[in-house]
Design an enzyme around this catalytic site. Structure first.
Site, mmCIF file in Angstrom:
data_model
loop_
_atom_site.group_PDB
_atom_site.id
_atom_site.type_symbol
_atom_site.label_atom_id
_atom_site.label_comp_id
_atom_site.label_asym_id
_atom_site.label_seq_id
_atom_site.Cartn_x
_atom_site.Cartn_y
_atom_site.Cartn_z
ATOM 1 N N THR A 1 -6.654 -3.328 -3.308
ATOM 2 C CA THR A 1 -5.885 -4.248 -4.147
ATOM 3 C C THR A 1 -4.807 -4.969 -3.344
ATOM 4 O OG1 THR A 1 -4.248 -2.599 -4.898
ATOM 5 C CG2 THR A 1 -6.321 -2.749 -6.124
ATOM 6 N N ASP A 2 -4.313 -4.355 -2.279
ATOM 7 C CA ASP A 2 -3.411 -5.076 -1.371
ATOM 8 C C ASP A 2 -4.118 -6.274 -0.751
ATOM 9 O OD1 ASP A 2 -1.075 -3.460 -1.504
ATOM 10 O OD2 ASP A 2 -2.046 -1.975 -0.263
ATOM 11 N N LEU A 3 -5.342 -6.042 -0.288
ATOM 12 C CA LEU A 3 -6.080 -7.100 0.392
ATOM 13 C C LEU A 3 -6.539 -8.173 -0.585
ATOM 14 C CD1 LEU A 3 -8.081 -4.763 2.777
ATOM 15 C CD2 LEU A 3 -6.110 -6.195 3.362
ATOM 16 N N THR B 1 0.813 -1.200 0.000
ATOM 17 C CA THR B 1 0.000 0.000 0.000
ATOM 18 C C THR B 1 0.842 1.242 0.000
ATOM 19 O OG1 THR B 1 -0.108 0.318 2.379
ATOM 20 C CG2 THR B 1 -1.670 -1.170 1.420
#
Length: 449
Positions: A207-209, A12
């Site tokens: 989008t990290d998750l 992130t």
């Protein structure tokens, strides 16, 4: 030591003592019954994970594995640790609560990967590990001698997970990337926000998750394959590719030759399926078929709406979204959100709900009944909140057993549990394996670092 620029290339933008899910004290009766029947222990008990990642993608992945019983050793840069430790404000006595959400259930081990003795110590840990996670920019793992080929010389059955922004191949492979970039490049921002305003990102590191969940899925499926074949695995995971499958209906529209656009809370293929204003706030209403549409109109006391040619079928309503919104909001303005929730959701059974703040969401009666937000004992802060992960197995346990670790808290414990004597651990410290400052001789934590 590895620098933050080496280790954060794909995450992130920097912008209950036992809280196990088996603790039924805060759950309702049916949940208690389900958990009470769990008798198989945790599914990933006996699995060891070495996590060299920093920030969110690898961190949330390994937290998911820890929640299911894996031993996760978080290997961190001495004296600095994971960059997410420093993400804030807010800070609570120097700790970032953001860091907590990614680090429950783990052990922290400082290793100076530019120290040859530290590398040798890492290789000995790799010999007994099952999963190795890194999110370096392509090329960094090779420079640090922690690449797949090097580590499989020490453990050929290792499952090696390499997370990066754009994957290990392709013209963009060497670019760094963070959630904001990937939200923009994946198309998410092009369909998020109001039509007449600039694109906006989703208000969490989406989008990290997404990538973290693919990573956990990939690691566990590789474990399953290893059980069947005895073979380890190398997993190449790029954030951009990880995000595209989540485009679903928007991708479907492109495949059909349709244009996608920002629509606020409106949906491109369903109506009404959006946020509406009420007398005192907002309400979300979700209509997926004609039966629900009829029930909503009855609850609103608006029999004229389904009789109107503009609103008769879903396709008609999608075609006339603005007119539909005006009609429904004119009616909703007569009552508060709570009053409409009772009429629409409770009495009529139509899918509808309030727009909660984060604080309200964390403290809702449903979340309280499910025992989702609990507490876990922190070595310096006392009890700190923990959001438990949602998988509730009938025949297995899950849940976090350890609080977010202090930096280097388990330097000695990790090696002690692997058969090292105190004298051998002292020698590692003297060699600078844990960084410039050796561990406290009489404890596991570097509380003063």
């Amino acid at each position: 030591m590895t620098s933050p620029s080496d280790t954060d290339a794909s995450d992130t933008d920097a912008s209950d003592t036992d809280a196990s899910n088996t603790d039924a004290s805060n759950t309702d009766a049916s949940d208690t019954e389900t958990r009470a029947s769990a008798s198989g222990g945790k599914i990933l008990e006996g699995v060891t994970v070495l996590d060299l990642s920093t920030f969110v993608t690898g961190g949330f992945c390994s937290a998911m594995l820890a929640n299911q019983g894996a031993e996760v050793v978080k290997i961190e840069q001495p004296g600095y640790g994971d960059a997410v430790r420093h993400s804030g404000p807010p800070f609570i006595k120097g700790e970032s609560p953001y860091y907590w959400s990614l680090s429950y259930g783990k052990k922290s081990l400082e290793l100076d990967l530019k120290n040859d003795d530290a590398k040798e110590a890492l290789y000995e840990l790799v010999e007994e590990a099952d999963i190795f996670i890194q999110n370096f920019r392509p090329g960094t793992a090779e420079r640090l001698d922690v690449d797949y080929d090097t580590l499989t010389e020490h453990n050929e059955d290792l499952i090696y997970l390499a997370i990066s922004a754009f994957g290990q191949t392709g013209p963009w492979r060497e670019r760094s990337g963070y959630d904001l970039l990937i939200q923009g490049m994946s198309g998410i921002m092009s369909v998020t926000g109001e039509a007449d305003r600039q694109p906006v990102k989703v208000g969490l590191p989406m989008t990290d998750l997404i990538t973290a969940m693919w990573a956990a899925f990939g690691a566990t499926t590789a474990l399953y394959r290893r059980e069947r074949t005895g073979e380890g695995e190398y997993i190449d995971l790029g954030m951009l590719e990880a995000t595209l499958p989540w485009l679903t209906k928007q991708a479907g529209m492109v495949f059909a030759g349709e244009e996608t656009k920002r629509m606020g809370t409106k949906d491109p293929v369903l109506a009404p399926y959006q946020t509406f204003e009420t007398k005192d706030g907002f309400i979300n209403i979700c209509i997926l078929n004609e039966k629900l549409w009829g029930e909503l109109c009855e609850a609103l006391d608006r029999p004229d709406l389904p009789a109107d040619d503009r609103f008769e079928q879903n396709a008609d309503r999608v075609e006339h979204l603005d007119e539909l919104e005006a009609e429904i909001e004119a009616t909703l303005a007569d009552k508060t959100t709570d009053e409409w929730i009772e009429v629409i959701a409770e009495d009529a059974g139509v899918p509808a709900g309030p727009v909660y703040s984060v604080e309200e969401a964390l403290n809702s009666p449903q979340i309280e009944a499910r025992g989702t937000v609990t507490e876990i004992e922190h070595p310096e802060l006392g009890e700190v909140p923990v959001i438990e992960h949602p998988l509730k197995f009938r025949n297995a346990e899950s849940g976090f057993e350890l609080p977010p670790p202090l930096l280097g808290e388990h330097n000695r414990e990790v090696f002690r549990e692997r058969g090292y004597s105190e004298a051998e651990i002292d020698r590692l410290a003297e060699l600078g394996v844990f960084g410039d400052d050796p561990d406290d001789a009489d404890g596991d934590a570097n509380a003063d670092d």
